[in-house]
Design an enzyme around this catalytic site. Structure first.
Site, mmCIF file in Angstrom:
data_model
loop_
_atom_site.group_PDB
_atom_site.id
_atom_site.type_symbol
_atom_site.label_atom_id
_atom_site.label_comp_id
_atom_site.label_asym_id
_atom_site.label_seq_id
_atom_site.Cartn_x
_atom_site.Cartn_y
_atom_site.Cartn_z
ATOM 1 N N ASN A 62 39.979 0.281 4.252
ATOM 2 C CA ASN A 62 40.602 1.661 3.679
ATOM 3 C C ASN A 62 41.983 1.890 3.960
ATOM 4 O O ASN A 62 42.555 1.481 5.123
ATOM 5 C CB ASN A 62 39.507 2.853 3.909
ATOM 6 N N GLU A 64 44.809 4.727 3.817
ATOM 7 C CA GLU A 64 44.939 6.289 3.652
ATOM 8 C C GLU A 64 46.113 6.643 3.204
ATOM 9 O O GLU A 64 47.142 6.121 3.273
ATOM 10 C CB GLU A 64 44.224 7.150 4.674
ATOM 11 N N CYS A 73 39.383 3.370 -0.889
ATOM 12 C CA CYS A 73 38.307 2.883 -0.162
ATOM 13 C C CYS A 73 38.535 1.397 0.160
ATOM 14 O O CYS A 73 38.989 0.583 -0.708
ATOM 15 C CB CYS A 73 36.943 3.104 -0.816
ATOM 16 N N GLU A 75 35.929 -0.791 -0.162
ATOM 17 C CA GLU A 75 35.423 -1.754 -1.316
ATOM 18 C C GLU A 75 36.443 -2.021 -2.309
ATOM 19 O O GLU A 75 36.406 -3.032 -2.929
ATOM 20 C CB GLU A 75 34.252 -0.900 -1.642
ATOM 21 N N CYS A 111 30.670 5.306 -1.413
ATOM 22 C CA CYS A 111 30.866 6.606 -2.279
ATOM 23 C C CYS A 111 30.352 6.604 -3.626
ATOM 24 O O CYS A 111 30.220 5.111 -4.000
ATOM 25 C CB CYS A 111 32.223 7.196 -1.987
ATOM 26 N N CYS A 114 32.992 4.194 -5.609
ATOM 27 C CA CYS A 114 32.872 2.584 -5.556
ATOM 28 C C CYS A 114 31.751 2.182 -6.155
ATOM 29 O O CYS A 114 31.736 1.040 -6.402
ATOM 30 C CB CYS A 114 32.924 2.385 -3.852
HETATM 31 N N1 THU Z 1 35.752 5.127 2.800
HETATM 32 C C1 THU Z 1 35.667 3.820 2.490
HETATM 33 O O1 THU Z 1 36.516 3.144 2.737
HETATM 34 N N2 THU Z 1 34.496 3.482 1.913
HETATM 35 C C2 THU Z 1 33.313 4.079 1.806
HETATM 36 O O2 THU Z 1 32.094 3.546 1.385
HETATM 37 C C3 THU Z 1 33.254 5.462 2.191
HETATM 38 C C4 THU Z 1 34.483 6.122 2.489
HETATM 39 C C5 THU Z 1 36.959 5.859 3.483
HETATM 40 C C6 THU Z 1 37.807 6.448 2.612
HETATM 41 C C7 THU Z 1 38.491 7.312 3.528
HETATM 42 O O3 THU Z 1 39.649 6.579 4.039
HETATM 43 C C8 THU Z 1 37.405 7.480 4.787
HETATM 44 O O4 THU Z 1 36.640 6.467 4.565
HETATM 45 C C9 THU Z 1 36.879 8.667 4.996
HETATM 46 O O5 THU Z 1 36.465 9.151 3.807
#
Ligand code: THU
Length: 157
Positions: A62, A64, A73, A75, A111, A114
């Site tokens: 991920n 940000e 994310c 994925e 999520c 994704c």
């Molecule tokens: N996140 C992911 O990378 N993948 C997931 O399946 C769930 C959430 C990340 C997004 C964000 O950077 C952090 O986790 C908190 O939500």
């Protein structure tokens, strides 16, 4: 009218013991991947590893942004990389891991966005992508397709 039910099925493992060497390697790769996460806001580092049918693999983590809705994310980062660098390859499986204890002993679950995006890659390549969800305690849930995680997915017919 009437109540209808839809079942999903998945394998649940309490440790990595029953998994093949190739599955363990993919899970390790997803854990290596979260080392490259950029998550200063959530401090929730997620790693994803994709295994192609030809045995090659790649990682995503991920990424940000101070403008929170722009966070990517793990994925999606991995799938975008696969789409550009390996567009002709078929994705066999994807492992998703998290280094955080925020989820307790539960494996991470992708999520909704994704799930829909992984589904699109299944439709594009016309074959299912096996999904491995991993906890920091080595608990693993395995789904034969993202469709198990996204009943009533959206698609054009
Ligand atoms: N996140 C992911 O990378 N993948 C997931 O399946 C769930 C959430 C990340 C997004 C964000 O950077 C952090 O986790 C908190 O939500």
């Amino acid at each position: 009218m009437g109540l209808k039910q839809k079942q999903i099925s998945y394998e649940s493992h309490d440790s990595l013991q029953g998994l093949t060497e190739s599955e363990k390697a993919l899970i390790q790769e997803s854990r290596d991947a979260f080392e490259d996460a950029y998550a200063p806001y959530s401090e929730f580092r997620v790693g994803a590893a994709i295994l192609f049918e030809d045995g090659t693999s790649l990682k995503g983590a991920n990424q940000e942004n101070a403008s929170y809705p722009l966070c990517n994310c793990a994925e999606q980062v991995a799938l975008n990389h696969a789409a550009m660098a390996h567009s002709k390859k078929t994705i066999k499986s994807m492992a998703i891991a998290v280094d955080s204890k925020k989820l307790g002993e539960n494996p991470i679950s992708p999520c909704g966005a994704c799930r829909q995006i992984i589904l699109e890659y299944e439709q594009k390549q016309k074959s299912p992508i096996k999904i491995y969800l991993v906890s920091y305690t080595d608990k693993v849930f395995i789904f034969d397709s993202i469709k198990q995680l996204l009943p009533f997915y959206f698609e054009f017919s």
